[in-house]
Scaffold this motif. Structure first.
Motif, short mmCIF file in Angstrom:
data_model
loop_
_atom_site.label_atom_id
_atom_site.label_comp_id
_atom_site.label_asym_id
_atom_site.label_seq_id
_atom_site.Cartn_x
_atom_site.Cartn_y
_atom_site.Cartn_z
N THR A 18 0.86 -1.18 0.00
CA THR A 18 0.00 0.00 0.00
C THR A 18 0.89 1.23 0.00
OG1 THR A 18 -1.66 -1.21 1.30
CG2 THR A 18 -1.91 1.20 1.14
N LEU A 30 3.05 0.36 3.17
CA LEU A 30 2.73 -0.75 4.07
C LEU A 30 2.93 -2.02 3.28
CD1 LEU A 30 1.45 -2.06 6.67
CD2 LEU A 30 -0.76 -1.83 5.50
N GLU A 32 2.50 -6.09 3.37
CA GLU A 32 1.84 -7.21 4.04
C GLU A 32 2.28 -8.49 3.36
OE1 GLU A 32 -2.47 -6.07 5.19
OE2 GLU A 32 -1.98 -4.84 3.42
N GLN A 33 2.86 -9.38 4.13
CA GLN A 33 3.36 -10.65 3.60
C GLN A 33 2.85 -11.75 4.52
OE1 GLN A 33 7.36 -10.31 2.32
NE2 GLN A 33 7.58 -12.44 1.75
N THR A 36 2.56 -11.07 8.37
CA THR A 36 3.53 -10.04 8.74
C THR A 36 3.18 -8.72 8.05
OG1 THR A 36 5.36 -11.56 9.20
CG2 THR A 36 5.96 -9.35 8.45
N ARG A 37 3.13 -7.65 8.85
CA ARG A 37 2.79 -6.33 8.32
C ARG A 37 3.80 -5.32 8.85
NH1 ARG A 37 -2.12 -4.46 10.40
NH2 ARG A 37 -2.71 -3.40 8.49
N SER A 70 3.04 -6.49 18.49
CA SER A 70 3.27 -7.11 17.18
C SER A 70 3.44 -8.62 17.27
CB SER A 70 4.51 -6.50 16.53
OG SER A 70 5.66 -6.69 17.33
N GLU A 121 2.64 -6.29 12.84
CA GLU A 121 2.36 -7.68 13.21
C GLU A 121 3.48 -8.55 12.67
OE1 GLU A 121 -1.82 -9.17 12.92
OE2 GLU A 121 -2.12 -7.32 11.80
N THR A 126 10.22 -10.70 9.27
CA THR A 126 10.08 -9.25 9.39
C THR A 126 11.28 -8.50 8.82
OG1 THR A 126 10.99 -9.19 11.64
CG2 THR A 126 8.60 -9.45 11.42
#
Length: 245
Positions: A18, A30, A32-33, A36-37, A70, A121, A126
């Motif tokens: 994003t 942002l 996101e995987q 994990t964010r 997180s 998160e 990460t």
């Protein structure tokens, strides 16, 4: 063997970017995987460290942190401990090294770009998500500097991205989630440039030594995964870049 989320051994978790997530930053995204964010921002400062002043070159550095909620158990903030822990220092140095490897500092000019990666998160990976998202945030910041007339051209020489992989139940797997990472016989993080060059490989054998054959398998998995991430990075940068005048 089946994976906890049903993916194939060579399949990435769902990845989404994003761009422009933090409007006040020079560049932001942002990433996101899976679960994990990470928020990645790039902030441009019109100065350099004192030891670089007057040389006509810029600098890029990184910081990394995890929000207290997180993970499943609350993580104490570094500020309340008085200093960052060893893991945090190691990761932010890794992010900085990875991204500096694709920058022409002379073309950047005398400015510093800070890459800040804050984990919302954590479901494993990460540090890799921070590198992948940090590059996107940096690229968006550079596009903004060009659009505002502060840079003539991009100092980026190529892209960079990172992915985790490992051996779980004797099987090489790409992009481990937390359940897999905690049970892996071998876990590995791979940082790779757009032309396939290796920036860093971190591999740890927890119980069984890593064979050369499995190392080659993991590098092949990582290479294919990073190629997919590079395509997603390019799309995010195109979508979030301001129009050049």
């Amino acid at each position: 063997m089946s994976r906890p989320d049903g993916r194939r051994p060579d399949e990435l978790r769902a990845v989404a970017f994003t761009p422009g997530f933090v409007g006040s930053a020079t560049g932001s995204v942002l990433i996101e995987q899976g679960g994990t964010r990470v928020i990645c921002t790039a902030s441009s400062v019109e100065s350099v460290p004192r030891w670089m002043a007057g040389e006509g070159r810029g600098w890029v550095t990184a910081e990394y942190g995890m929000l207290p909620a997180s993970t499943g158990e609350r993580k104490q903030r570094d500020v309340s401990k008085g200093r960052p822990d060893g893991r945090t220092v190691e990761i932010q140095r890794l992010i900085g090294r990875a991204i500096r490897g694709v920058i022409d500092f002379q073309a950047l000019g005398e400015r510093t770009i800070w890459i800040d990666c804050d984990v919302l998160e954590a479901d494993a990976g990460t540090r890799c998500a921070s590198i992948t998202g940090g590059y996107v945030a940096l690229a968006l910041a550079i596009e903004r500097l060009i659009a505002e007339g502060l840079l003539e051209s991009s100092p980026l020489t190529q892209s960079v991205a990172a992915i985790s992989c490992g051996i779980v139940d004797g099987e090489p797997r790409l992009d481990l989630d937390y359940l897999e990472d905690s049970a892996a016989e071998v876990d590995m993080n791979v940082v790779m440039t757009g032309d396939g060059g290796l920036v860093e490989v971190q591999a740890t054998a927890e119980r069984t030594p890593l064979s050369r054959a499995h190392l080659d398998d993991l590098l092949a998995l990582a290479g294919a995964g990073i190629e997919s991430l590079q395509g997603a990075q390019a799309e995010a940068i195109a979508a979030g870049s301001p129009a050049r005048s």
